[in-house]
Design a protein around this motif. Structure first.
Motif, PDB file in Angstrom:
ATOM      1  N   CYS A   1       0.830  -1.213   0.000  1.00 44.11           N
ATOM      2  CA  CYS A   1       0.000   0.000   0.000  1.00 44.11           C
ATOM      3  C   CYS A   1       0.858   1.254   0.000  1.00 44.11           C
ATOM      4  O   CYS A   1       0.568   2.226  -0.711  1.00 44.11           O
ATOM      5  N   ILE A   2       1.937   1.253   0.790  1.00 42.77           N
ATOM      6  CA  ILE A   2       2.822   2.422   0.850  1.00 42.77           C
ATOM      7  C   ILE A   2       3.564   2.611  -0.471  1.00 42.77           C
ATOM      8  O   ILE A   2       3.781   3.747  -0.918  1.00 42.77           O
ATOM      9  N   LEU A   3       3.942   1.532  -1.129  1.00 42.78           N
ATOM     10  CA  LEU A   3       4.593   1.648  -2.437  1.00 42.78           C
ATOM     11  C   LEU A   3       3.648   2.256  -3.467  1.00 42.78           C
ATOM     12  O   LEU A   3       4.065   3.067  -4.306  1.00 42.78           O
ATOM     13  N   PHE A   4       2.380   1.875  -3.414  1.00 47.90           N
ATOM     14  CA  PHE A   4       1.395   2.479  -4.312  1.00 47.90           C
ATOM     15  C   PHE A   4       1.245   3.970  -4.014  1.00 47.90           C
ATOM     16  O   PHE A   4       1.164   4.794  -4.930  1.00 47.90           O
ATOM     17  N   ARG A   5       1.205   4.320  -2.747  1.00 50.68           N
ATOM     18  CA  ARG A   5       1.130   5.736  -2.370  1.00 50.68           C
ATOM     19  C   ARG A   5       2.350   6.502  -2.871  1.00 50.68           C
ATOM     20  O   ARG A   5       2.236   7.639  -3.351  1.00 50.68           O
ATOM     21  N   LEU A   6       3.525   5.893  -2.787  1.00 49.39           N
ATOM     22  CA  LEU A   6       4.754   6.545  -3.241  1.00 49.39           C
ATOM     23  C   LEU A   6       4.733   6.779  -4.742  1.00 49.39           C
ATOM     24  O   LEU A   6       5.103   7.862  -5.230  1.00 49.39           O
TER      25      LEU A   6
ATOM     26  N   ILE B   1      -5.849  -3.843  -6.131  1.00 46.19           N
ATOM     27  CA  ILE B   1      -6.851  -2.964  -5.522  1.00 46.19           C
ATOM     28  C   ILE B   1      -8.215  -3.641  -5.497  1.00 46.19           C
ATOM     29  O   ILE B   1      -8.927  -3.612  -4.476  1.00 46.19           O
ATOM     30  N   MET B   2      -8.592  -4.256  -6.601  1.00 43.71           N
ATOM     31  CA  MET B   2      -9.902  -4.892  -6.677  1.00 43.71           C
ATOM     32  C   MET B   2     -10.020  -6.062  -5.691  1.00 43.71           C
ATOM     33  O   MET B   2     -10.996  -6.157  -4.919  1.00 43.71           O
TER      34      MET B   2
ATOM     35  N   THR C   1      -6.464  -2.688  10.916  1.00 42.50           N
ATOM     36  CA  THR C   1      -5.312  -2.862  10.025  1.00 42.50           C
ATOM     37  C   THR C   1      -5.751  -2.933   8.562  1.00 42.50           C
ATOM     38  O   THR C   1      -5.173  -2.269   7.688  1.00 42.50           O
ATOM     39  N   LEU C   2      -6.767  -3.716   8.290  1.00 46.37           N
ATOM     40  CA  LEU C   2      -7.237  -3.862   6.910  1.00 46.37           C
ATOM     41  C   LEU C   2      -7.853  -2.559   6.393  1.00 46.37           C
ATOM     42  O   LEU C   2      -7.637  -2.182   5.238  1.00 46.37           O
TER      43      LEU C   2
ATOM     44  N   ILE D   1      -5.440   3.784   2.478  1.00 43.70           N
ATOM     45  CA  ILE D   1      -4.245   4.311   1.802  1.00 43.70           C
ATOM     46  C   ILE D   1      -4.368   4.144   0.293  1.00 43.70           C
ATOM     47  O   ILE D   1      -4.065   5.059  -0.486  1.00 43.70           O
ATOM     48  N   LEU D   2      -4.823   2.987  -0.139  1.00 47.29           N
ATOM     49  CA  LEU D   2      -4.962   2.726  -1.575  1.00 47.29           C
ATOM     50  C   LEU D   2      -5.987   3.662  -2.210  1.00 47.29           C
ATOM     51  O   LEU D   2      -5.695   4.324  -3.228  1.00 47.29           O
ATOM     52  N   LEU D   3      -7.177   3.733  -1.636  1.00 50.63           N
ATOM     53  CA  LEU D   3      -8.246   4.522  -2.255  1.00 50.63           C
ATOM     54  C   LEU D   3      -7.949   6.012  -2.182  1.00 50.63           C
ATOM     55  O   LEU D   3      -8.239   6.750  -3.129  1.00 50.63           O
ATOM     56  N   ARG D   4      -7.384   6.469  -1.085  1.00 49.59           N
ATOM     57  CA  ARG D   4      -7.078   7.896  -0.981  1.00 49.59           C
ATOM     58  C   ARG D   4      -6.003   8.307  -1.981  1.00 49.59           C
ATOM     59  O   ARG D   4      -6.101   9.365  -2.626  1.00 49.59           O
ATOM     60  N   SER D   5      -4.967   7.491  -2.127  1.00 48.12           N
ATOM     61  CA  SER D   5      -3.904   7.822  -3.090  1.00 48.12           C
ATOM     62  C   SER D   5      -4.446   7.835  -4.510  1.00 48.12           C
ATOM     63  O   SER D   5      -4.113   8.725  -5.295  1.00 48.12           O
ATOM     64  N   ALA D   6      -5.292   6.857  -4.843  1.00 46.18           N
ATOM     65  CA  ALA D   6      -5.831   6.784  -6.200  1.00 46.18           C
ATOM     66  C   ALA D   6      -6.764   7.956  -6.490  1.00 46.18           C
ATOM     67  O   ALA D   6      -6.678   8.582  -7.556  1.00 46.18           O
ATOM     68  N   THR D   7      -7.668   8.259  -5.559  1.00 51.22           N
ATOM     69  CA  THR D   7      -8.607   9.361  -5.806  1.00 51.22           C
ATOM     70  C   THR D   7      -7.909  10.708  -5.806  1.00 51.22           C
ATOM     71  O   THR D   7      -8.312  11.622  -6.536  1.00 51.22           O
TER      72      THR D   7
END
Length: 436
Positions: free
Chosen positions: A201-206, A253-254, A292-293, A299-305
């Motif tokens: 998730c952090i790598l996707f945010r980065l 993500i899905m 945790t989940l 993190i995933l949805l916020r970074s993508a949006t």
């Protein structure tokens, strides 16, 4: 002969760019490579690949299964009984398996440098390179901020559970050595599964942060002397990288969203049964797992949006630039602006709304592209109306952003997901506790 040698040199340089480099004192990925080695996710050779998969099966599959079936403690007292352990173990193992498979594929197929788009930074501005490097070093601290509190809470619970119920918990041989070994293995399993999920998730945010920096840098073209062709070429380059990111992460993500949704509904169904006994001792681990989940999927949805919103803000910025240039131009003939030079530039504020609206938007950093000021230099009068209109039309019909199998991850989709989830929650509550 000269052309052939030059082509061979270019191919050699290209191959060097894509090869995995070992860590050195000046390697910006040294910390990430060390983390991957400590987590045994580095699969650069056969030995490390075997070690990586062996550790995954041990901590991600074997330890949770053995813990659930041999340490269920169905005969223990009320405080040591674990009725929700099946939901906890299956949820964490499911997202950890997904994260491990995806991360292994990314590192093995692209290499860490290509996966993080560091090979593309050579063509970016100094501001983008410095911002991305700073965020790269900050990502490990963010990962620690998410993993360590969860691990501390889980560690406190496990230590209490084993120390207070040592005589009730099944053991082999010496009770203290058996409980200590089981406690350490369970804590390592929790840490491994949570860390690998948060890492992806952090790598996707980065990666998304790099594209945000590029979009902010791209927005400066409306304040500099750039022709429409160069603006179009740069936007196509950004859209291409966004498509690459979407293609790499869409399955993760899905499936992660489906896993987290199923886990939350299983938790809700288990805790709303008529005979469910809820207290901090029984449901504390379930609450920590759910937190945790949810943080990972957030993190995933916020970074993508966020990156989708930034990319779509370019359309508004281009339209504002077009209308300002049109209004500021001289009366021409048949839509053509005159080519007479006009000295100086004029600052045209975009956000000329009421003071109340300005105060409400001061704390929102997502709209910095919309709230920018357009500096109208003299060159805008040399660009024809048709070119500007074509560029704005292109932006309107080719909106960039993160997509998942054709669906753009923007705020509208988030509202739709929230509505569907809320409807399912209310339906489930109506079946269990009678809420209508």
């Amino acid at each position: 002969m000269g052309d052939i040698e030059e082509r061979e040199a270019l191919l050699l340089n290209r191959n060097k760019t894509f090869t995995r480099s070992s860590s050195n004192a000046g390697d910006e990925l040294k910390s990430f490579r060390s983390l991957l080695r400590w987590m045994c996710v580095d699969q650069s050779n056969l030995w490390r690949t075997l070690l990586s998969w062996s550790l995954f099966f041990l901590l991600g599959i074997a330890v949770p299964v053995l813990s659930h079936f041999f340490l269920a403690c169905s005969d223990c007292d009320a405080t040591h009984h674990r009725p929700y352990d099946d939901v906890v173990q299956s949820s964490l193992s499911a997202v950890a398996t997904l994260s491990f498979i995806c991360l292994s594929k990314f590192v093995r197929k692209y290499g860490l440098r290509r996966f993080l788009f560091l090979d593309k930074l050579c063509g970016e501005s100094e501001k983008v390179r410095q911002g991305y490097t700073a965020q790269l070093h900050r990502s490990l601290r963010i990962l620690s901020c998410f993993v360590l509190p969860c691990f501390a809470a889980e560690g406190a619970y496990k230590i209490w559970w084993y120390s207070s119920g040592a005589t009730q918990i099944p053991f082999l041989g010496n009770v203290y050595l058996s409980d200590a070994a089981a406690c350490i293995l369970e804590l390592l399993s929790w840490l491994y599964r949570a860390a690998i999920f948060f890492l992806v998730c952090i790598l996707f945010r980065l990666i998304c942060y790099l594209q945000i920096l590029r979009l902010q840098d791209f927005a400066q073209v409306f304040q500099e002397e750039s022709d429409v062709e160069s603006v179009l070429k740069e936007h196509l380059r950004i859209r291409k990288q966004l498509r690459v990111i979407s293609h790499r992460y869409r399955a993760f993500i899905m499936i992660a969203l489906l896993f987290v949704t199923a886990s939350q509904f299983a938790s809700l169904l288990s805790t709303t049964r008529s005979n469910a006994n809820l207290n901090i001792f029984m449901a504390g681990e379930l609450a920590l797992c759910s937190m945790t989940l949810m943080v990972g999927i957030f993190i995933l949805l916020r970074s993508a949006t966020k990156i989708t919103h930034k990319a779509q803000s370019i359309t508004s910025l281009a339209a504002t630039w077009h209308i300002c240039a049109t209004l500021d131009s001289f009366d021409g003939i048949d839509g053509e602006t005159p080519r007479a030079p006009i000295g100086g530039g004029r600052v045209i504020p975009i956000n000329s709304t009421s003071s109340e609206s300005d105060e409400e938007g001061d704390d929102d950093d997502d709209d910095d592209l919309d709230n920018a000021k357009i500096i109208m230099p003299s060159y805008t009068h040399t660009i024809s109306f048709q070119k500007r209109q074509a560029l704005v039309t292109y932006f309107e019909n080719n909106r960039a952003g993160i997509t998942v199998f054709g669906f753009t991850l923007d705020r509208t989709l988030l509202h739709t997901i929230f509505g569907i989830e809320l409807s399912l929650v209310l339906w489930l509550l109506g079946k269990t506790v009678g809420i209508s």
